[in-house]
Design a protein around this motif. Structure first.
Motif, PDB file in Angstrom:
ATOM      1  N   ASP A   1       0.852  -1.191   0.000  1.00  0.00           N
ATOM      2  CA  ASP A   1       0.000   0.000   0.000  1.00  0.00           C
ATOM      3  C   ASP A   1       0.885   1.238   0.000  1.00  0.00           C
ATOM      4  N   PHE A   2       0.253   2.372  -0.269  1.00  0.00           N
ATOM      5  CA  PHE A   2       0.991   3.623  -0.339  1.00  0.00           C
ATOM      6  C   PHE A   2       0.861   4.372   0.975  1.00  0.00           C
ATOM      7  N   THR A   3       1.171   3.693   2.074  1.00  0.00           N
ATOM      8  CA  THR A   3       1.066   4.296   3.400  1.00  0.00           C
ATOM      9  C   THR A   3       2.452   4.567   3.951  1.00  0.00           C
ATOM     10  N   SER A   4       2.672   5.794   4.356  1.00  0.00           N
ATOM     11  CA  SER A   4       3.924   6.117   5.029  1.00  0.00           C
ATOM     12  C   SER A   4       3.764   5.829   6.513  1.00  0.00           C
ATOM     13  N   ARG A   5       4.863   5.934   7.251  1.00  0.00           N
ATOM     14  CA  ARG A   5       4.825   5.615   8.671  1.00  0.00           C
ATOM     15  C   ARG A   5       5.492   6.730   9.483  1.00  0.00           C
ATOM     16  N   LEU A   6       4.858   7.024  10.619  1.00  0.00           N
ATOM     17  CA  LEU A   6       5.451   7.924  11.598  1.00  0.00           C
ATOM     18  C   LEU A   6       5.865   7.070  12.779  1.00  0.00           C
ATOM     19  N   CYS A   7       7.194   6.887  12.907  1.00  0.00           N
ATOM     20  CA  CYS A   7       7.720   6.060  13.986  1.00  0.00           C
ATOM     21  C   CYS A   7       7.951   6.938  15.210  1.00  0.00           C
TER      22      CYS A   7
END
Length: 590
Positions: free
Chosen positions: A501-507
């Motif tokens: 999917d085209f989901t970014s992540r905020l770690c």
């Protein structure tokens, strides 16, 4: 010059004395004056004049004298024709060294000409060309222009050339420094005058097969990325062109060369060199001279090589990638940017036998802050650097190379302990809800660098998707939006994994006190604004450009936090977006 060359050969064949025959140029004094050029060369007989000067394209060098091309400057037989560019009538008087009578030839621009034999002429052996300039070309044949052009094109010709001036005779020619000089100060002065810079060094150039000699002067500055090398070319010591870019290999753009040759073939206009075997051979030989200079410097003058690389490292990087021999010599000298600072590749492989690198600048910026010091990460986003790292095992067999994957790096991070699991899962859910419209998922991990509150990560394909979507949002044309949408769909169809999917992540860093405080924060409007600001801050830390919606969100979040902290408005007065609302059933809803 060719006429004098022919006379020397004629005298040698007939046992006659050879004198220092030369050329005299008399510029036009004014608008009504005449331009004269007199040479003490072979001269022409009446028969030769009639045959040669009546037909464009005939040349005495090949048609009458039968000499080899390498003995002469001219070969196309268009020199006479060019005189009509500045005048309507050409007047020639010539006397042959064979003992024939002098002859006068007068040609007009309408194609007619007259030939008259001068039996009682006292004309010396040689030829005089007289031109009366047209009113619009006078400036070209007066003293300042004539002297400048004669100097530019003829200052290194091997015959005496004098220009007659009001203040006396001026000899324009002298020995070419790039062929005869070995003194560094003299060569530097020549390069400064002719090329406009003081070189780092001068390299001897030679291509024996085409009788080509010269010097390559190393630039003291790094040329622009799109620049090409250029060469000042003389043929038989006469200037052909001040800048030609096909003489040296493309990779040698860190030098400017000056050469003289008798084996290269000029174009008919004398503005370039014919692309043939001679040029290909010469290019290869001259490139070899530059390579040998580099190798000799690496072996015998490493301190000098360090100074050279400080200016021209990018040029050597390009060269190393295409030359295995030079790669084995120079690869360790070259430097790359790492998370421990800039270091040479030789030092890098000593620090870490497993060299890890990020292929793009985006990938490097995302994970640079979480890389352990004992395994430095190389920024491969600069031109050539990724390819250089991949080349390391061929020069250092014990070294392995690994390309980092940003999502894999995220998976390497430890999750919070089981005791904190409920709190961190709730934090992930609440933060993800806040960022739902940003297609960003919040995850909680432990990052050793406690001063890093959050990390924004996404693989390159996700970034490209985000950039296309932002361009579509900014575009006003429906056609443009359709093109971007189709491009995005096509890019998605080319991804090998259909489940991506085209989901970014905020770690979110659980080792950071701010994140721990955020997990226990029960004021949902404040929580939402804090998560939004962390999202923007992590993008800025990764040097990601902010979209207009991101900037608007940052401004709104800051304004709301200021209002909340100063008590200017009650919490209920601040309108909550859908992402601000707490999840259903959340015990903190009260």
């Amino acid at each position: 010059v060719d006429a004098i060359t022919a006379r020397r050969e004629h005298a040698e064949e007939n046992g006659l004395p050879i004198e220092d025959w030369g050329i005299t140029i008399e510029p036009a004094a004014d608008a009504g004056g005449e331009f004269r050029l007199t040479d003490e060369g072979m001269g022409l007989t009446a028969t030769e004049v009639s045959e040669l000067l009546a037909t464009v394209g005939r040349s005495s060098k090949k048609d009458i004298l039968g000499m080899q091309r390498t003995d002469y400057l001219g070969q196309f037989g268009i020199g006479l024709l060019s005189c009509f560019m500045v005048c309507d009538e050409i007047h020639i008087v010539s006397r042959s060294a064979t003992g024939a009578n002098a002859v006068e030839w007068v040609g007009s621009s309408n194609g007619t000409f007259n030939v008259t034999e001068l039996p009682e002429s006292d004309h010396r052996i040689g030829t005089t060309v007289t031109l009366r300039p047209r009113f619009d070309t006078v400036e070209l044949l007066t003293q300042p222009t004539v002297q400048q052009l004669a100097t530019d094109y003829g200052e290194y010709l091997p015959v005496p050339i004098d220009v007659i001036r009001d203040e006396g005779i001026f000899r324009i020619n002298h020995e070419p420094p790039f062929l005869t000089e070995t003194d560094h100060a003299t060569l530097n002065a020549y390069a400064s005058s002719a090329l406009g810079f003081t070189p780092l060094d001068a390299i001897d150039l030679s291509a024996p097969g085409t009788s080509t000699l010269g010097k390559a002067f190393v630039l003291p500055f790094s040329p622009p990325p799109n620049s090409r090398q250029s060469t000042r070319v003389y043929l038989g010591r006469m200037l052909l062109a001040p800048r030609l870019d096909e003489v040296l290999p493309d990779w040698a753009f860190f030098v400017r060369a000056v050469i003289d040759s008798t084996g290269l073939n000029p174009t008919a206009s004398r503005e370039g060199i014919v692309e043939d075997f001679n040029l290909e051979y010469t290019r290869e030989q001259l490139g070899g001279c530059v390579r040998r200079w580099l190798v000799d410097m690496a072996v015998h003058a490493p301190h000098k090589l360090g100074g050279f690389l400080a200016v021209h490292e990018s040029a050597i990087k390009q060269l190393v990638l295409t030359d295995e021999e030079l790669a084995s010599i120079f690869l360790g000298w070259l430097s790359v940017e790492t998370t421990l600072g800039r270091m040479s590749l030789d030092r890098l492989v000593k620090v870490s036998p497993t060299v890890r690198y990020a292929r793009t600048l985006d990938e490097y910026r995302q994970v640079a802050s979480i890389i352990a010091p004992e395994t430095p990460l190389v920024n491969g986003g600069y031109v050539y650097d990724s390819d250089l790292v991949e080349l390391l095992p061929s020069v250092y067999p014990s070294v392995s190379v690994e390309r980092v994957d940003v999502l894999a790096e995220l998976d390497r991070l430890d999750p919070p302990t089981l005791e904190d699991r409920d709190l961190t899962v709730s934090l992930e859910d609440r933060a993800t809800a806040v960022l739902d419209e940003r297609d960003c998922q919040a995850v909680v991990r432990i990052i050793e660098q406690a001063d890093v509150p959050g990390l924004y990560v996404a693989d390159p394909e996700v970034f490209r998707h985000i950039d296309r979507r932002r361009a579509s949002d900014a575009g006003g044309s429906s056609l443009w939006n359709q093109i971007l949408a189709q491009t995005d769909a096509f890019a998605a169809s080319r991804i090998p994994d259909p489940d991506v999917d085209f989901t970014s992540r905020l770690c979110l860093n659980w080792a950071n006190p701010l994140i721990r405080s955020l997990a226990t924060l029960r004021d949902e409007p404040v929580f939402a604004r804090c998560v939004q600001l962390l999202y923007v801050q992590s993008q800025l830390a990764g040097h990601r450009p902010l979209a207009s919606s991101d900037r608007a969100m940052m401004t709104s979040a800051l304004s709301d936090l200021i209002a909340l902290s100063t008590g200017l408005n009650q919490t209920s007065d601040i309108a909550l977006t859908s992402s601000d609302a707490p999840p259903a059933g959340d015990p903190t809803q009260e």
